[in-house]
Motif scaffolding. Structure first.
Motif, PDB file in Angstrom:
ATOM      1  N   ARG A 251       1.433 -33.123  -7.455  1.00  0.00           N
ATOM      2  CA  ARG A 251       0.462 -32.388  -8.280  1.00  0.00           C
ATOM      3  C   ARG A 251       1.163 -31.453  -9.264  1.00  0.00           C
ATOM      4  NH1 ARG A 251      -4.775 -33.069  -6.494  1.00  0.00           N
ATOM      5  NH2 ARG A 251      -4.914 -34.155  -4.477  1.00  0.00           N
ATOM      6  N   GLU A 252       2.229 -30.790  -8.799  1.00  0.00           N
ATOM      7  CA  GLU A 252       2.980 -29.903  -9.691  1.00  0.00           C
ATOM      8  C   GLU A 252       3.628 -30.701 -10.822  1.00  0.00           C
ATOM      9  OE1 GLU A 252       3.427 -26.632  -9.900  1.00  0.00           O
ATOM     10  OE2 GLU A 252       1.952 -26.285  -8.323  1.00  0.00           O
ATOM     11  N   LEU A 253       4.197 -31.850 -10.486  1.00  0.00           N
ATOM     12  CA  LEU A 253       4.815 -32.682 -11.510  1.00  0.00           C
ATOM     13  C   LEU A 253       3.768 -33.168 -12.512  1.00  0.00           C
ATOM     14  CD1 LEU A 253       7.282 -34.153 -12.641  1.00  0.00           C
ATOM     15  CD2 LEU A 253       6.881 -35.985 -10.994  1.00  0.00           C
ATOM     16  N   ALA A 254       2.595 -33.578 -12.029  1.00  0.00           N
ATOM     17  CA  ALA A 254       1.535 -34.036 -12.925  1.00  0.00           C
ATOM     18  C   ALA A 254       1.060 -32.902 -13.832  1.00  0.00           C
ATOM     19  CB  ALA A 254       0.363 -34.577 -12.111  1.00  0.00           C
ATOM     20  N   HIS A 255       0.953 -31.707 -13.267  1.00  0.00           N
ATOM     21  CA  HIS A 255       0.529 -30.550 -14.075  1.00  0.00           C
ATOM     22  C   HIS A 255       1.558 -30.245 -15.155  1.00  0.00           C
ATOM     23  CE1 HIS A 255      -1.279 -26.682 -15.030  1.00  0.00           C
ATOM     24  NE2 HIS A 255      -0.083 -26.122 -14.894  1.00  0.00           N
ATOM     25  N   GLU A 256       2.832 -30.278 -14.782  1.00  0.00           N
ATOM     26  CA  GLU A 256       3.892 -29.999 -15.761  1.00  0.00           C
ATOM     27  C   GLU A 256       3.943 -31.082 -16.830  1.00  0.00           C
ATOM     28  OE1 GLU A 256       6.730 -27.468 -17.270  1.00  0.00           O
ATOM     29  OE2 GLU A 256       5.492 -27.169 -15.475  1.00  0.00           O
ATOM     30  N   PHE A 257       3.696 -32.319 -16.432  1.00  0.00           N
ATOM     31  CA  PHE A 257       3.721 -33.443 -17.371  1.00  0.00           C
ATOM     32  C   PHE A 257       2.658 -33.293 -18.454  1.00  0.00           C
ATOM     33  CE2 PHE A 257       2.484 -37.779 -18.627  1.00  0.00           C
ATOM     34  CZ  PHE A 257       3.709 -38.311 -18.990  1.00  0.00           C
ATOM     35  N   GLN A 258       1.536 -32.684 -18.116  1.00  0.00           N
ATOM     36  CA  GLN A 258       0.422 -32.554 -19.056  1.00  0.00           C
ATOM     37  C   GLN A 258       0.534 -31.333 -19.955  1.00  0.00           C
ATOM     38  OE1 GLN A 258      -2.895 -32.593 -16.381  1.00  0.00           O
ATOM     39  NE2 GLN A 258      -2.657 -34.767 -15.888  1.00  0.00           N
ATOM     40  N   ARG A 259       1.549 -30.523 -19.753  1.00  0.00           N
ATOM     41  CA  ARG A 259       1.714 -29.333 -20.606  1.00  0.00           C
ATOM     42  C   ARG A 259       2.036 -29.751 -22.038  1.00  0.00           C
ATOM     43  NH1 ARG A 259       2.788 -24.393 -18.147  1.00  0.00           N
ATOM     44  NH2 ARG A 259       4.265 -23.861 -19.787  1.00  0.00           N
ATOM     45  N   PRO A 260       1.728 -28.916 -23.013  1.00  0.00           N
ATOM     46  CA  PRO A 260       1.927 -29.277 -24.434  1.00  0.00           C
ATOM     47  C   PRO A 260       3.367 -29.619 -24.800  1.00  0.00           C
ATOM     48  CG  PRO A 260       0.506 -27.360 -24.232  1.00  0.00           C
ATOM     49  CD  PRO A 260       1.030 -27.634 -22.868  1.00  0.00           C
ATOM     50  N   ALA A 261       4.341 -29.162 -24.004  1.00  0.00           N
ATOM     51  CA  ALA A 261       5.742 -29.450 -24.345  1.00  0.00           C
ATOM     52  C   ALA A 261       6.007 -30.942 -24.399  1.00  0.00           C
ATOM     53  CB  ALA A 261       6.677 -28.790 -23.339  1.00  0.00           C
ATOM     54  N   GLY A 262       5.195 -31.746 -23.702  1.00  0.00           N
ATOM     55  CA  GLY A 262       5.346 -33.198 -23.793  1.00  0.00           C
ATOM     56  C   GLY A 262       6.174 -33.765 -22.670  1.00  0.00           C
ATOM     57  N   ALA A 263       5.960 -35.049 -22.466  1.00  0.00           N
ATOM     58  CA  ALA A 263       6.633 -35.728 -21.363  1.00  0.00           C
ATOM     59  C   ALA A 263       8.138 -35.705 -21.546  1.00  0.00           C
ATOM     60  CB  ALA A 263       6.150 -37.176 -21.278  1.00  0.00           C
ATOM     61  N   GLY A 264       8.852 -35.219 -20.533  1.00  0.00           N
ATOM     62  CA  GLY A 264      10.307 -35.256 -20.544  1.00  0.00           C
ATOM     63  C   GLY A 264      10.950 -34.117 -21.299  1.00  0.00           C
ATOM     64  N   ALA A 265      10.173 -33.289 -22.002  1.00  0.00           N
ATOM     65  CA  ALA A 265      10.768 -32.242 -22.815  1.00  0.00           C
ATOM     66  C   ALA A 265      11.202 -31.053 -21.974  1.00  0.00           C
ATOM     67  CB  ALA A 265       9.783 -31.785 -23.887  1.00  0.00           C
ATOM     68  N   ALA A 266      10.411 -30.705 -20.975  1.00  0.00           N
ATOM     69  CA  ALA A 266      10.721 -29.534 -20.165  1.00  0.00           C
ATOM     70  C   ALA A 266      11.661 -29.906 -19.034  1.00  0.00           C
ATOM     71  CB  ALA A 266       9.432 -28.933 -19.613  1.00  0.00           C
ATOM     72  N   PRO A 267      12.676 -29.083 -18.765  1.00  0.00           N
ATOM     73  CA  PRO A 267      13.591 -29.401 -17.656  1.00  0.00           C
ATOM     74  C   PRO A 267      12.904 -29.373 -16.309  1.00  0.00           C
ATOM     75  CG  PRO A 267      14.035 -27.202 -18.530  1.00  0.00           C
ATOM     76  CD  PRO A 267      13.081 -27.855 -19.481  1.00  0.00           C
ATOM     77  N   VAL A 268      11.781 -28.642 -16.220  1.00  0.00           N
ATOM     78  CA  VAL A 268      11.066 -28.569 -14.941  1.00  0.00           C
ATOM     79  C   VAL A 268      10.620 -29.957 -14.493  1.00  0.00           C
ATOM     80  CG1 VAL A 268       9.048 -27.597 -13.755  1.00  0.00           C
ATOM     81  CG2 VAL A 268      10.323 -26.220 -15.417  1.00  0.00           C
ATOM     82  N   LEU A 269      10.276 -30.819 -15.464  1.00  0.00           N
ATOM     83  CA  LEU A 269       9.880 -32.183 -15.125  1.00  0.00           C
ATOM     84  C   LEU A 269      10.980 -32.888 -14.327  1.00  0.00           C
ATOM     85  CD1 LEU A 269       8.150 -33.746 -18.258  1.00  0.00           C
ATOM     86  CD2 LEU A 269       7.178 -33.470 -15.984  1.00  0.00           C
ATOM     87  N   GLY A 270      12.187 -32.805 -14.835  1.00  0.00           N
ATOM     88  CA  GLY A 270      13.309 -33.446 -14.156  1.00  0.00           C
ATOM     89  C   GLY A 270      13.567 -32.832 -12.795  1.00  0.00           C
TER      90      GLY A 270
END
Length: 312
Positions: free
Chosen positions: A149-168
């Motif tokens: 759920r946290e990963l999905a929430h971070e993925f939907q943030r405006p920064a875009g898929a793969g842009a934020a290091p938190v995704l990784g």
């Protein structure tokens, strides 16, 4: 779930990046979406397909699915994780309103710059297609669902898929947690398989004792019939019963002697021969060592306790 027509029957096996979307060679991908966001469009049925160079984990949190993995089919009840290495043919039929998420990723972007520990975890998880089952109240399942759920929430943030290091970071944490669960479940399955084999061997030993205890087989002969050394045979019986193999053989012989002394009206010396003892005196010593009473004393005690009368 109601039965459905068989899968397949097309002219080829489709290959996608995400289901229904063409694969892009060399494209690095980290994507997560809800199960229902795509499956609802296809009436909760995802036809067999593959992913070239992409790894997937389908997380079922609520509901169930019929799963196809190459030639294998299974009914999977949530919570569960379905792990899919590249090129594995897979398809799903979900129960309507199934709650879960699908993580799709490529290895290079995830593992770049990482230490060997994450690489080992990645290999543990994706070495083969697998189903990881969890209990609904399992802490591991709760932690995994929170990470998804946290990963999905971070993925939907405006920064875009793969842009934020938190995704990784979150994706790596998921791979790590899933690999831990995979290793634990494989170890539990191996222990269970060993326990099953041990129980089967122990049951065979008891069966052999039942068939041959009156013949006074030496322990080596039991071991030979089971393909075990004397040391391994004793390890087996101690693990299963707390007793040595010889103790179990002697216990069965003593139990039979007690039965015959109580229920068969024959002299103890005659029963000794029936029990395989050539020397009645040796039988008497054996019986007293096992019970604390001579055969005659045991028979008398049972008669006084109200057992059927016997002669001797």
């Amino acid at each position: 779930m109601p039965s459905s027509p068989p899968w397949g029957g097309g002219s080829h096996i489709p290959s996608f990046a995400l289901y229904g979307e063409a694969a892009v060679p060399g494209h690095e991908l980290l994507h997560i979406e809800e199960v229902q966001s795509r499956s609802r469009l296809y009436h909760w049925e995802i036809q067999p397909h593959t992913h070239q160079g992409l790894y997937q984990v389908l997380w079922l949190w609520r509901g169930q699915a019929e799963v196809l993995l190459d030639e294998h089919r299974a009914e999977v009840q949530a919570p569960a994780a379905i792990v899919l290495p590249p090129t594995v043919v897979h398809g799903f039929r979900f129960a309507p309103e199934t709650d879960g998420r699908v993580l799709t990723l490529s290895a290079r972007g995830l593992l770049e710059g990482e230490t060997g520990a994450l690489g080992a975890a990645f290999q543990e998880l994706f070495t083969a297609p697998r189903l990881l089952h969890f209990l609904p109240d399992d802490d591991a399942a709760q932690r995994l669902d929170t990470l998804f759920r946290e990963l999905a929430h971070e993925f939907q943030r405006p920064a875009g898929a793969g842009a934020a290091p938190v995704l990784g970071w979150l994706a790596r944490a998921l791979v790590w947690r899933l690999a831990q669960a995979s290793a634990l479940q494989r170890q539990a399955a191996a222990v269970g398989e060993r326990a099953h084999r041990h129980q089967a061997l122990y049951t065979r030993f008891l069966w052999l004792v039942e068939q041959h205890f009156l013949e006074h087989w030496p322990l080596q002969r039991y071991g030979e019939r089971l393909g075990l050394s004397l040391q391994r045979l004793n390890r087996l019986t101690r693990s299963a019963s707390g007793c040595s193999a010889l103790e179990l053989v002697h216990e069965r012989l003593t139990r039979e002697a007690c039965r015959r002394l109580i229920y068969i009206a024959a002299p103890a010396a005659s029963l000794a021969l029936e029990l395989g003892f050539e020397d009645p005196a040796y039988f008497s010593r054996f019986f007293k060592r096992r019970t604390g009473l001579s055969p005659q004393q045991y028979r008398l005690a049972q008669q006084q306790a109200g057992q059927p009368p016997t002669a001797g």
